[in-house]
Design a protein around this motif. Structure first.
Motif: not given
Length: 251
Positions: A12-18, A54-61, A72-77
């Motif tokens: 899941a991915k939720t962005f926190h915005t203003n 998220c699958m590549s690690g550019l975004e954190k889940v 576990i993917v946590e960052s690009p590699g």
């Protein structure tokens, strides 16, 4: 399916915005097999690129997990290559400089990385253009450089985010043909994002159809058509029509 290379568990991915929280991905479970050409297909702005990031690690889940070969993917590699719609080539480097950049950063010796780069430049059909700069190349040629650069890092997985989306129709068809030829010669696990149904059916071993945002898996299709595929073949058109009929309308 062949042995799983990529596994998404309850992602899941939720962005926190203003303006508040924006849920983009909701509880996605997905596996990608070794050397599989998997296409993520869905309406525009449904969350395909966010899922790929998220699958590549550019975004954190925000919840769940993504693993590549059990890690576990946590960052690009370097085990995960990415090709974007805009190639993001270094304009001050030649074709050779761009392609060998990854191995150079990793500390690969000059002779070895040059041989690697030469091989992949030839593989994508750009031999003779090694000393050219990106602004001297057409859009299709720039994408070939991007593909060669990604392959030259020798990743386990290649993520492609609508890489042919900005090309004219004829160049796009040619690039689709070329991509399959390259993939068949130098197999990699590929996750390809598109909102073009013909492109999805032409390329995929398997198509994962995604719902509108917040996105989740709506249905999967295993594409058994032999390659090279014919856009006008009755079997191709039948699959195209079936998938088109279930896709959510873009909001």
């Amino acid at each position: 399916m062949s042995s799983e290379i990529i596994v998404c568990r309850n992602v899941a991915k939720t962005f926190h915005t203003n303006r508040g929280d924006v849920e983009v991905i909701k509880d996605i479970n997905l596996q990608v097999g070794e050397n599989e050409m998997l296409v993520l297909f869905g309406p525009g702005q449904c969350g395909k690129s966010t899922l790929l990031n998220c699958m590549s690690g550019l975004e954190k889940v925000s919840a769940g997990s993504v693993t590549v070969k059990g890690k576990i993917v946590e960052s690009p590699g370097p085990d995960r290559g990415v090709v974007y719609q805009r190639t993001a080539l270094f304009p001050w480097l030649t074709v050779m400089g761009n392609v060998e950049y990854g191995p150079k950063v990793r500390g690969v010796g000059k002779k070895e990385r040059r041989e690697l780069a030469e091989y992949y430049i030839q593989l994508v059909g750009l031999d003779g253009f090694e000393d050219s700069y990106p602004n001297q190349l057409s859009g299709g040629m720039q994408q070939r450089v991007g593909i060669a650069r990604a392959y030259c890092n020798e990743p386990d997985v290649l993520y492609m985010d609508e890489p042919f989306g900005h090309l004219d129709a004829q160049t796009r068809y040619l690039m689709q043909e070329d991509l399959i030829k390259i993939w068949e010669k130098e197999k990699r696990t590929v996750v390809f994002v598109t909102n073009n149904i013909e492109e999805a059916v032409y390329l995929a071993d398997r198509i994962v159809v995604l719902r509108n945002c917040p996105t989740s898996v709506k249905k999967e299709y295993s594409i058994k058509l032999p390659r090279p595929r014919n856009y006008m073949a009755p079997e191709f058109l039948e699959i195209r029509e079936e998938i088109s009929s279930i896709v959510d309308k873009t909001l």
